[in-house]
Scaffold this motif. Structure first.
Motif, PDB file in Angstrom:
ATOM      1  N   GLU A 116       1.104  -0.785  -0.014  1.00  0.00           N
ATOM      2  CA  GLU A 116       0.060  -0.041   0.226  1.00  0.00           C
ATOM      3  C   GLU A 116       0.835   1.475   0.141  1.00  0.00           C
ATOM      4  N   LEU A 117       2.156   1.224   0.269  1.00  0.00           N
ATOM      5  CA  LEU A 117       2.639   2.793   0.592  1.00  0.00           C
ATOM      6  C   LEU A 117       3.657   2.540  -0.564  1.00  0.00           C
ATOM      7  N   ASN A 118       4.605   1.586  -1.091  1.00  0.00           N
ATOM      8  CA  ASN A 118       4.676   1.385  -2.327  1.00  0.00           C
ATOM      9  C   ASN A 118       4.721   0.065  -3.754  1.00  0.00           C
ATOM     10  N   PRO A 119       3.166   0.382  -3.950  1.00  0.00           N
ATOM     11  CA  PRO A 119       3.190  -0.928  -5.295  1.00  0.00           C
ATOM     12  C   PRO A 119       4.331  -1.697  -5.999  1.00  0.00           C
ATOM     13  N   LYS A 120       5.558  -0.793  -6.122  1.00  0.00           N
ATOM     14  CA  LYS A 120       6.766  -1.566  -6.145  1.00  0.00           C
ATOM     15  C   LYS A 120       7.507  -1.844  -5.997  1.00  0.00           C
ATOM     16  N   VAL A 121       6.926  -1.845  -4.098  1.00  0.00           N
ATOM     17  CA  VAL A 121       8.016  -2.621  -3.364  1.00  0.00           C
ATOM     18  C   VAL A 121       8.206  -4.358  -3.764  1.00  0.00           C
ATOM     19  N   LEU A 122       9.668  -4.369  -3.406  1.00  0.00           N
ATOM     20  CA  LEU A 122       9.901  -6.154  -3.383  1.00  0.00           C
ATOM     21  C   LEU A 122      10.280  -6.861  -1.768  1.00  0.00           C
ATOM     22  N   VAL A 123       9.400  -7.475  -1.671  1.00  0.00           N
ATOM     23  CA  VAL A 123       8.966  -8.267  -0.368  1.00  0.00           C
ATOM     24  C   VAL A 123       9.853 -10.035  -0.647  1.00  0.00           C
ATOM     25  N   VAL A 124      11.294  -9.860   0.103  1.00  0.00           N
ATOM     26  CA  VAL A 124      12.168 -10.963   0.279  1.00  0.00           C
ATOM     27  C   VAL A 124      12.002 -11.883   1.363  1.00  0.00           C
ATOM     28  N   VAL A 125      10.906 -12.759   1.102  1.00  0.00           N
ATOM     29  CA  VAL A 125      11.619 -13.669   2.071  1.00  0.00           C
ATOM     30  C   VAL A 125      12.755 -14.295   2.776  1.00  0.00           C
ATOM     31  N   PHE A 126      13.196 -14.090   3.813  1.00  0.00           N
ATOM     32  CA  PHE A 126      14.608 -14.394   4.098  1.00  0.00           C
ATOM     33  C   PHE A 126      14.282 -15.900   5.121  1.00  0.00           C
ATOM     34  N   GLN A 127      14.881 -16.647   3.901  1.00  0.00           N
ATOM     35  CA  GLN A 127      14.027 -18.170   3.801  1.00  0.00           C
ATOM     36  C   GLN A 127      15.978 -19.006   4.838  1.00  0.00           C
ATOM     37  N   VAL A 128      15.403 -19.378   6.496  1.00  0.00           N
ATOM     38  CA  VAL A 128      16.006 -19.742   7.425  1.00  0.00           C
ATOM     39  C   VAL A 128      16.565 -21.481   7.212  1.00  0.00           C
ATOM     40  N   TRP A 129      17.522 -21.592   8.182  1.00  0.00           N
ATOM     41  CA  TRP A 129      18.243 -23.001   7.435  1.00  0.00           C
ATOM     42  C   TRP A 129      17.674 -23.226   9.284  1.00  0.00           C
ATOM     43  N   ALA A 130      17.856 -24.887   9.198  1.00  0.00           N
ATOM     44  CA  ALA A 130      18.024 -25.937   9.842  1.00  0.00           C
ATOM     45  C   ALA A 130      18.715 -25.610  11.116  1.00  0.00           C
ATOM     46  N   ARG A 131      18.687 -25.857  12.166  1.00  0.00           N
ATOM     47  CA  ARG A 131      19.610 -26.273  13.015  1.00  0.00           C
ATOM     48  C   ARG A 131      20.319 -27.228  12.361  1.00  0.00           C
ATOM     49  N   HIS A 132      21.578 -26.646  13.835  1.00  0.00           N
ATOM     50  CA  HIS A 132      22.885 -28.024  13.620  1.00  0.00           C
ATOM     51  C   HIS A 132      22.745 -29.392  14.086  1.00  0.00           C
ATOM     52  N   GLU A 133      22.632 -30.054  13.724  1.00  0.00           N
ATOM     53  CA  GLU A 133      22.282 -31.404  13.587  1.00  0.00           C
ATOM     54  C   GLU A 133      22.331 -32.019  15.099  1.00  0.00           C
ATOM     55  N   LYS A 134      23.968 -31.276  15.995  1.00  0.00           N
ATOM     56  CA  LYS A 134      23.721 -31.623  17.471  1.00  0.00           C
ATOM     57  C   LYS A 134      22.290 -31.331  18.095  1.00  0.00           C
ATOM     58  N   LEU A 135      21.884 -30.499  17.931  1.00  0.00           N
ATOM     59  CA  LEU A 135      20.597 -30.350  18.436  1.00  0.00           C
ATOM     60  C   LEU A 135      19.647 -31.533  18.914  1.00  0.00           C
ATOM     61  N   TRP A 136      19.793 -32.567  17.834  1.00  0.00           N
ATOM     62  CA  TRP A 136      18.817 -33.687  17.452  1.00  0.00           C
ATOM     63  C   TRP A 136      19.377 -34.435  18.264  1.00  0.00           C
ATOM     64  N   LYS A 137      20.325 -34.755  18.706  1.00  0.00           N
ATOM     65  CA  LYS A 137      21.395 -35.338  19.132  1.00  0.00           C
ATOM     66  C   LYS A 137      21.232 -35.526  20.545  1.00  0.00           C
ATOM     67  N   GLU A 138      20.947 -34.203  20.932  1.00  0.00           N
ATOM     68  CA  GLU A 138      20.437 -33.832  22.490  1.00  0.00           C
ATOM     69  C   GLU A 138      19.031 -33.698  22.769  1.00  0.00           C
ATOM     70  N   LYS A 139      18.242 -34.148  21.863  1.00  0.00           N
ATOM     71  CA  LYS A 139      16.783 -33.604  21.512  1.00  0.00           C
ATOM     72  C   LYS A 139      16.240 -32.344  21.978  1.00  0.00           C
ATOM     73  N   SER A 140      17.074 -31.406  20.955  1.00  0.00           N
ATOM     74  CA  SER A 140      15.773 -30.151  21.950  1.00  0.00           C
ATOM     75  C   SER A 140      14.801 -30.218  21.221  1.00  0.00           C
ATOM     76  N   ALA A 141      14.326 -29.887  22.659  1.00  0.00           N
ATOM     77  CA  ALA A 141      12.524 -29.591  21.699  1.00  0.00           C
ATOM     78  C   ALA A 141      12.541 -28.573  20.717  1.00  0.00           C
ATOM     79  N   ASP A 142      12.965 -27.539  20.682  1.00  0.00           N
ATOM     80  CA  ASP A 142      12.969 -26.306  19.210  1.00  0.00           C
ATOM     81  C   ASP A 142      13.245 -27.094  18.185  1.00  0.00           C
ATOM     82  N   ALA A 143      14.396 -28.122  17.901  1.00  0.00           N
ATOM     83  CA  ALA A 143      14.878 -28.520  16.786  1.00  0.00           C
ATOM     84  C   ALA A 143      14.066 -29.403  16.449  1.00  0.00           C
TER      85      ALA A 143
END
Length: 262
Positions: A116-143
């Motif tokens: 609405e503020l700028n009809p030509k605006v480009l919205v870039v969705v920052f695709q995040v990364w998966a957590r480090h594999e060690k967190l699954w070994k540690e059974k991290s709740a967030d992972a």
């Protein structure tokens, strides 16, 4: 050839809305430094970065929404808005209806406000990364909340991003939205160069090289291949050989640049 002053270059105004994944090692500033060092674009950078925020929560943050409405420091509206969803929601939204609604509604509201503020605006969705594999070994709740392993988490992040972008484009016809595949390059670096660390000690946030890699991908998504190729800035204490390795990996993948400059 003498360096051009910033006011001689085409100006681009970029606002970052994210949380600690964007704030660590000052990612917005890195993108700005890289862009300016290319001598092709002069950036005006703004940011509203709040720990643990979802996109939906950004829509109710008065300070961030006021910054979006106000525009850049030259008084002109933002040309690009980079948005980063919460890392757990980014994956859970692929399989959980509540998380999907949260992510899709949050993105659509931000896209609508920016458009609405700028009809030509480009919205870039920052695709995040998966957590480090060690967190699954540690059974991290967030992972575990993102998947059974890093591969599944990244696959879910892909699906959630695609669903959210599709939903936003249906609600706001004509909106320009792209996904910057940062997390994909984290996976490629981890696969090809396992000795290179991208993670901070917590296995979740980026270390300096991880933030630089993220900045390279986002810069390429916004400015295109030549801007990334011509960029010369390096953060202090970042080994030049490592930086060159991850930069080349991004340059070798033309899909990063296909939507740049829209």
């Amino acid at each position: 050839m003498p360096a051009k002053a910033a006011d001689e270059l085409p100006q681009v105004r970029i606002l970052f809305l994210g949380n600690s994944y964007t704030a660590f090692n000052l990612l917005p500033g890195m993108v700005g430094e890289l862009m300016l060092s290319s001598q092709m674009l002069a950036p005006h950078i703004g940011s509203s970065l709040q720990g643990n925020y979802t996109l939906e929560r950004h829509t109710t943050n008065a300070e961030g929404m006021e910054l979006l409405k106000k525009g850049a420091d030259d008084g002109k509206p933002w040309d690009v808005v980079v948005v980063q969803e919460h890392s757990v929601v980014s994956a859970a939204a692929a399989v959980d209806a509540d998380a999907r609604m949260l992510m899709e509604n949050g993105l659509a509201k931000l896209v609508k406000a920016a458009h609405e503020l700028n009809p030509k605006v480009l919205v870039v969705v920052f695709q995040v990364w998966a957590r480090h594999e060690k967190l699954w070994k540690e059974k991290s709740a967030d992972a575990l909340a993102t998947g059974n392993n890093p591969e599944q988490a990244l696959a879910r992040i892909h699906v959630a991003n695609a669903n959210a972008v599709k939903a936003a484009q249906e609600k706001i016809p004509g909106a320009q939205i792209i996904v910057s595949p940062v997390g994909d390059f984290w996976w490629r670096v981890h696969d090809l160069y396992p000795a290179l660390s991208l993670y901070a000690e917590d296995g979740t946030h980026p270390d300096l090289l991880g933030t630089l890699l993220s900045a390279y991908v986002i810069l390429g998504s916004i400015g295109g291949r030549e801007v990334l190729e011509q960029s010369s800035w390096l953060p202090p204490d970042c080994p030049a050989v490592q930086a060159a390795r991850v930069k080349k990996m991004v340059l070798d993948h033309p899909e990063v640049f296909k939507a740049a400059g829209k």
